[in-house]
Design a protein around this motif. Structure first.
Motif, PDB file in Angstrom:
ATOM      1  N   PRO A   1       0.804  -1.231   0.000  1.00 11.83           N
ATOM      2  CA  PRO A   1       0.000   0.000   0.000  1.00 11.83           C
ATOM      3  C   PRO A   1       0.825   1.264   0.000  1.00 11.83           C
ATOM      4  CG  PRO A   1       0.056  -0.990   2.195  1.00 11.83           C
ATOM      5  CD  PRO A   1       0.746  -1.948   1.279  1.00 11.83           C
ATOM      6  N   GLY A   2       2.129   1.166   0.248  1.00 10.72           N
ATOM      7  CA  GLY A   2       2.977   2.355   0.229  1.00 10.72           C
ATOM      8  C   GLY A   2       2.987   3.047   1.576  1.00 10.72           C
ATOM      9  N   ILE A   3       3.336   4.308   1.571  1.00  9.48           N
ATOM     10  CA  ILE A   3       3.441   5.066   2.813  1.00  9.48           C
ATOM     11  C   ILE A   3       2.056   5.256   3.407  1.00  9.48           C
ATOM     12  CG2 ILE A   3       4.194   7.239   3.845  1.00  9.48           C
ATOM     13  CD1 ILE A   3       6.211   7.492   1.618  1.00  9.48           C
ATOM     14  N   LYS A   4       1.956   4.958   4.702  1.00  7.73           N
ATOM     15  CA  LYS A   4       0.652   5.025   5.353  1.00  7.73           C
ATOM     16  C   LYS A   4       0.200   6.461   5.558  1.00  7.73           C
ATOM     17  CE  LYS A   4      -1.924   2.966   9.145  1.00  7.73           C
ATOM     18  NZ  LYS A   4      -1.863   2.104  10.335  1.00  7.73           N
ATOM     19  N   VAL A   5       1.112   7.302   6.037  1.00  4.95           N
ATOM     20  CA  VAL A   5       0.784   8.698   6.293  1.00  4.95           C
ATOM     21  C   VAL A   5       1.175   9.514   5.072  1.00  4.95           C
ATOM     22  CG1 VAL A   5       1.187  10.664   7.777  1.00  4.95           C
ATOM     23  CG2 VAL A   5       1.169   8.366   8.744  1.00  4.95           C
ATOM     24  N   GLN A   6       0.225  10.117   4.429  1.00  2.00           N
ATOM     25  CA  GLN A   6       0.470  10.867   3.217  1.00  2.00           C
ATOM     26  C   GLN A   6       0.212  12.341   3.452  1.00  2.00           C
ATOM     27  OE1 GLN A   6      -2.059   9.119   0.288  1.00  2.00           O
ATOM     28  NE2 GLN A   6      -0.904   7.222   0.170  1.00  2.00           N
ATOM     29  N   VAL A   7       0.949  13.175   2.753  1.00  2.00           N
ATOM     30  CA  VAL A   7       0.755  14.615   2.839  1.00  2.00           C
ATOM     31  C   VAL A   7      -0.446  14.995   1.982  1.00  2.00           C
ATOM     32  CG1 VAL A   7       1.770  16.856   2.361  1.00  2.00           C
ATOM     33  CG2 VAL A   7       3.196  15.008   3.263  1.00  2.00           C
ATOM     34  N   VAL A   8      -1.390  15.676   2.567  1.00  2.00           N
ATOM     35  CA  VAL A   8      -2.621  16.047   1.867  1.00  2.00           C
ATOM     36  C   VAL A   8      -2.364  17.280   1.016  1.00  2.00           C
ATOM     37  CG1 VAL A   8      -5.047  16.641   2.185  1.00  2.00           C
ATOM     38  CG2 VAL A   8      -3.921  15.088   3.789  1.00  2.00           C
ATOM     39  N   ASP A   9      -2.891  17.279  -0.211  1.00  2.00           N
ATOM     40  CA  ASP A   9      -2.636  18.393  -1.124  1.00  2.00           C
ATOM     41  C   ASP A   9      -3.177  19.713  -0.584  1.00  2.00           C
ATOM     42  OD1 ASP A   9      -3.203  16.295  -4.029  1.00  2.00           O
ATOM     43  OD2 ASP A   9      -1.389  16.676  -2.861  1.00  2.00           O
ATOM     44  N   LYS A  10      -4.340  19.667   0.064  1.00  2.00           N
ATOM     45  CA  LYS A  10      -4.968  20.886   0.542  1.00  2.00           C
ATOM     46  C   LYS A  10      -4.446  21.330   1.905  1.00  2.00           C
ATOM     47  CE  LYS A  10      -9.292  20.077  -1.972  1.00  2.00           C
ATOM     48  NZ  LYS A  10     -10.760  19.909  -1.861  1.00  2.00           N
ATOM     49  N   MET A  11      -3.427  20.662   2.411  1.00  2.00           N
ATOM     50  CA  MET A  11      -2.871  21.017   3.703  1.00  2.00           C
ATOM     51  C   MET A  11      -2.194  22.381   3.619  1.00  2.00           C
ATOM     52  SD  MET A  11      -0.104  18.855   5.963  1.00  2.00           S
ATOM     53  CE  MET A  11      -1.098  17.366   5.858  1.00  2.00           C
ATOM     54  N   PRO A  12      -2.499  23.310   4.546  1.00  2.00           N
ATOM     55  CA  PRO A  12      -1.813  24.607   4.531  1.00  2.00           C
ATOM     56  C   PRO A  12      -0.310  24.440   4.667  1.00  2.00           C
ATOM     57  CG  PRO A  12      -3.708  24.629   6.013  1.00  2.00           C
ATOM     58  CD  PRO A  12      -3.521  23.216   5.589  1.00  2.00           C
ATOM     59  N   LEU A  13       0.427  25.402   4.155  1.00  2.00           N
ATOM     60  CA  LEU A  13       1.888  25.297   4.169  1.00  2.00           C
ATOM     61  C   LEU A  13       2.442  25.204   5.586  1.00  2.00           C
ATOM     62  CD1 LEU A  13       2.929  27.816   1.364  1.00  2.00           C
ATOM     63  CD2 LEU A  13       2.925  25.325   1.292  1.00  2.00           C
ATOM     64  N   MET A  14       1.835  25.928   6.535  1.00  2.00           N
ATOM     65  CA  MET A  14       2.299  25.849   7.917  1.00  2.00           C
ATOM     66  C   MET A  14       2.121  24.440   8.469  1.00  2.00           C
ATOM     67  SD  MET A  14       3.582  28.665   9.221  1.00  2.00           S
ATOM     68  CE  MET A  14       3.280  28.477  10.969  1.00  2.00           C
ATOM     69  N   GLN A  15       0.990  23.825   8.172  1.00  2.00           N
ATOM     70  CA  GLN A  15       0.750  22.466   8.648  1.00  2.00           C
ATOM     71  C   GLN A  15       1.664  21.472   7.943  1.00  2.00           C
ATOM     72  OE1 GLN A  15      -3.304  21.190   8.258  1.00  2.00           O
ATOM     73  NE2 GLN A  15      -2.956  19.220   9.254  1.00  2.00           N
ATOM     74  N   MET A  16       1.896  21.691   6.654  1.00  2.00           N
ATOM     75  CA  MET A  16       2.790  20.809   5.910  1.00  2.00           C
ATOM     76  C   MET A  16       4.208  20.868   6.478  1.00  2.00           C
ATOM     77  SD  MET A  16       3.459  20.723   1.803  1.00  2.00           S
ATOM     78  CE  MET A  16       1.692  20.723   1.529  1.00  2.00           C
ATOM     79  N   CYS A  17       4.650  22.072   6.828  1.00  2.00           N
ATOM     80  CA  CYS A  17       5.979  22.226   7.432  1.00  2.00           C
ATOM     81  C   CYS A  17       6.042  21.513   8.774  1.00  2.00           C
ATOM     82  CB  CYS A  17       6.297  23.704   7.588  1.00  2.00           C
ATOM     83  SG  CYS A  17       7.884  24.046   8.374  1.00  2.00           S
ATOM     84  N   LEU A  18       4.965  21.614   9.559  1.00  2.00           N
ATOM     85  CA  LEU A  18       4.920  20.942  10.854  1.00  2.00           C
ATOM     86  C   LEU A  18       5.022  19.431  10.688  1.00  2.00           C
ATOM     87  CD1 LEU A  18       4.362  21.150  13.966  1.00  2.00           C
ATOM     88  CD2 LEU A  18       1.937  20.911  13.394  1.00  2.00           C
ATOM     89  N   VAL A  19       4.271  18.885   9.751  1.00  2.00           N
ATOM     90  CA  VAL A  19       4.276  17.435   9.530  1.00  2.00           C
ATOM     91  C   VAL A  19       5.646  16.964   9.050  1.00  2.00           C
ATOM     92  CG1 VAL A  19       3.295  15.582   8.126  1.00  2.00           C
ATOM     93  CG2 VAL A  19       1.807  17.348   9.087  1.00  2.00           C
ATOM     94  N   GLU A  20       6.227  17.694   8.114  1.00  2.00           N
ATOM     95  CA  GLU A  20       7.504  17.272   7.533  1.00  2.00           C
ATOM     96  C   GLU A  20       8.652  17.325   8.537  1.00  2.00           C
ATOM     97  OE1 GLU A  20       7.957  19.814   4.202  1.00  2.00           O
ATOM     98  OE2 GLU A  20       6.653  18.625   2.885  1.00  2.00           O
TER      99      GLU A  20
END
Length: 671
Positions: free
Chosen positions: A503-522
């Motif tokens: 199935p690949g990576i379980k936790v995926q980065v959502v396209d609509k995720m705000p940049l601040m949230q994307m930075c936090l996740v990464e």
């Protein structure tokens, strides 16, 4: 993320309350094997009883004084049960409903209550098939907590009013899952209850960050309980920073500028600190002005969006709703309540050889082990009973997997009603009657119906009934799914359905995720480094990302701007493309709020950098809609004493009317 010691250094550590809290036994009994540590042992003591207060002449009163004391003595005040405030609230609620029932049937409530016998209650239970079993005590173990925290960090289905709530929920779950404290005890934490220390590692050249927190427990039946101090040492090369309370708590401290040292403002500066030779620790003090500030705080609406309240604590009721909402999004079939974390920690303490019964009782604030057995241990047996009886090696990993909440995760389980399903409840006969009654009021009073007595109560009844009907329909759909989906799953596989085993990576980065949230996740969801220096940079980046996100307004449900989104060119780094597009959109919006005679973009939202990008550049359908938004979201939320200004023009405004004049004259927004 610590400095290596120098070679020449000498190297010598709610509100609405959950009903489960009412079942914990709180009878305090002294342990005869425990040595008292809070007495002065170097002072001789007189074992004779001190009766000097009986001989105090100043205590003499006239006989009338003692007669009045006897007449005014209320025995009921001293023989009644000593319940907590939340328990009294529930009891008063039940008593009020029973009184209303007796009043409706024209009977005396006290006499009716006295006539009810236990035998009658048993008959009623059998007749109406009432549930006698207690709610299952589902424990949330660390594997469940990882899944839960990952969902909380990455989901865009749940938008908090303020980004700090996402961080606070993660920190609460970590502290509760590791310490087993009662939820309200953790919600009562203030910065004065936190100690941050750099501690020498006796087994290495690095120092560790030690976090200690002290909980004042809220359940105080038969007296105030002693406060427990919980130390949490930092873990270097932690496999998952998502479980690190150091990252999230230090991020909160940096975001709130809570360190007493004014220049200590980032994690990178923290990693450069050292411990003086000859010392074992360096304590990082917090500001005196922050000591009484709650760590977990609610958000409040202001004229510029949502902000974290400077002093109002987060309520248990809000915490419970947030935890349940994230659990539904994660696919947990059982409700994810705060007490699930306490049950999980209690079970782990009970099974650990490093935790004695005495230490376990102290941490959980139990009088003895019976409380854990009766109220905390799940009725599900966690041991491999067949292997034990047969003499085989117990399958511990398999048994643990069989008892985790993640075992029942179903990503396809119905989470919300569709639009059509939600609208279908309007066909309910009682709701149709209420809607027809409100329509008659509107026709009769022609625009003045809202001013009539009883109209507000009628509207509240409609809203409450709709909520109950929607909740009942959603429960019905979920129960139907639980029965039908396993059968359909087997039928599909028997018909030839094959699954993708990769199935690949379980936790995926959502396209609509705000940049601040994307930075936090990464930054938080990263793998450990191979070198100590890499690990320091990993920790520093995660702490700084948490601190930055604490200033980010998520704003609840985000309204997407009208029109088609700008197409992104196919370049090597989509994130850079998105950043460039946002900068261009912000510049264009900034120009419009100064040049257009009647713009449709809110200059207040545009100037608020902590708002999501979509909120800042949102274009309303007409200038009239912008006026409604300006009045409702900004002007109506300005209170006396609030700071008022235009962040687009970078100027201070004296009062609300000054803001209105500035909005109309400079930015074309009339109010």
């Amino acid at each position: 993320m610590r400095c290596c010691q120098q070679a020449d250094c000498s190297s010598d550590d709610s509100d609405e309350s959950d009903i489960e809290s009412c079942f914990d036994s709180e009878d305090e009994e002294s342990d005869p094997d425990t040595n008292p540590t809070d007495v002065d042992t170097d002072v001789e003591r007189d074992n004779r009883a001190n009766i000097s207060w009986l001989l105090d002449e100043n205590k003499d009163h006239l006989p009338e004084y003692y007669l009045n004391q006897e007449d005014e003595f209320d025995e009921f005040e001293y023989i009644g049960e000593d319940y907590s405030d939340n328990s009294c609230l529930l009891l008063d609620f039940i008593e009020e409903w029973f009184s209303q029932y007796c009043k409706y049937i024209h009977k005396d409530s006290e006499r009716t209550m006295g006539d009810i016998s236990l035998h009658i209650l048993r008959k009623l239970v059998k007749k109406y098939k009432l549930i006698k079993e207690k709610r299952e005590k589902m424990a949330m173990y660390v594997e469940d907590l990882v899944e839960y925290l990952q969902t909380n960090l990455t989901t865009t289905k749940k938008r908090y009013t303020h980004g700090q709530h996402r961080i606070q929920l993660a920190l609460f779950c970590q502290l509760a899952g590791f310490s087993g404290n009662r939820p309200q005890a953790l919600l009562n934490l203030r910065y004065q209850d936190i100690i941050v220390t750099l501690l020498r590692d006796p087994n290495g050249s690095l120092y560790r960050i030690l976090i200690e927190f002290t909980c004042e427990f809220t359940k105080q039946f038969l007296g105030v309980k002693d406060a427990n101090k919980f130390p949490l040492p930092e873990i270097i090369f932690d496999p998952s920073l998502i479980l690190s309370p150091h990252v999230f708590l230090l991020g909160l401290i940096f975001a709130n500028r809570a360190f007493a040292v004014p220049n200590l403002t980032s994690a990178e500066q923290l990693s450069r600190l050292d411990i003086r030779p000859g010392y074992q620790q360096l304590e990082l003090l917090l500001k005196s002005s922050m000591l009484n500030v709650p760590i977990f705080r609610k958000s409040v609406r202001t004229g510029y969006g949502y902000e974290i309240s400077p002093h109002e604590p987060l309520s248990y009721a809000t915490l419970l709703l947030l935890m349940k909402a994230v659990g539904v999004i994660a696919g947990f079939l059982q409700p994810t309540r705060p007490y699930c974390l306490r049950y999980g920690a209690g079970n782990e303490f009970n099974q650990s050889s490093d935790v004695s019964d005495a230490l376990q009782n102290m941490m959980l604030q139990h009088a003895n082990i019976d409380t854990l057995i009766k109220h905390y241990l799940p009725r599900r047996v966690t041991a491999d009973i067949r292997a034990i009886v047969s003499g085989y090696e117990p399958q511990k990993d398999l048994m643990r997997a069989a008892c985790q909440m993640t075992r029942w995760i179903d990503p396809n389980h119905p989470q919300n009603l569709t639009h059509e399903q939600s609208q279908s409840i309007d066909n309910h006969h009682r709701l149709r009657q209420l809607l027809a009654q409100r329509a008659r009021w509107n026709r009769r009073f022609k625009g003045a119906a809202t001013k009539q007595p009883g109209y507000g109560s009628l509207s509240s009844d409609i809203v409450n009934l709709r909520q109950r009907l929607r909740a009942a329909l959603l429960k019905k759909l979920r129960d139907q799914w639980d029965v039908e989906n396993p059968v359909n799953e087997v039928e599909l596989q028997l018909s030839g359905l094959k699954f993708n085993n990769n199935p690949g990576i379980k936790v995926q980065v959502v396209d609509k995720m705000p940049l601040m949230q994307m930075c936090l996740v990464e930054t938080v969801m990263t793998m450990p480094g191979t070198m100590v220096e890499e690990e320091f940079r990993r920790y520093n980046a995660a702490i700084d990302a948490v601190a930055a996100y604490c200033h980010f307004q998520e704003g609840g449900a985000v309204a997407m701007p009208r029109g088609r989104p700008p197409t992104q060119a196919k370049r090597a780094c989509p994130q850079l493309v998105a950043e460039d597009a946002e900068k261009q959109a912000l510049s264009a919006a900034m120009l419009l709020v100064f040049t257009e005679e009647r713009p449709t973009i809110c200059f207040v939202c545009l100037g608020e950098a902590s708002l999501p990008f979509e909120k800042r550049v949102y274009s309303f359908a007409s200038p009239g809609d912008l006026t409604k938004h300006f009045k409702r979201k900004h002007l109506s939320n300005i209170r006396r004493g609030d700071w008022i200004g235009c962040k687009v023009c970078r100027m201070f405004l004296k009062h609300k009317m000054h803001l209105q004049n500035h909005a109309a004259r400079i930015h074309g927004t009339v109010s």
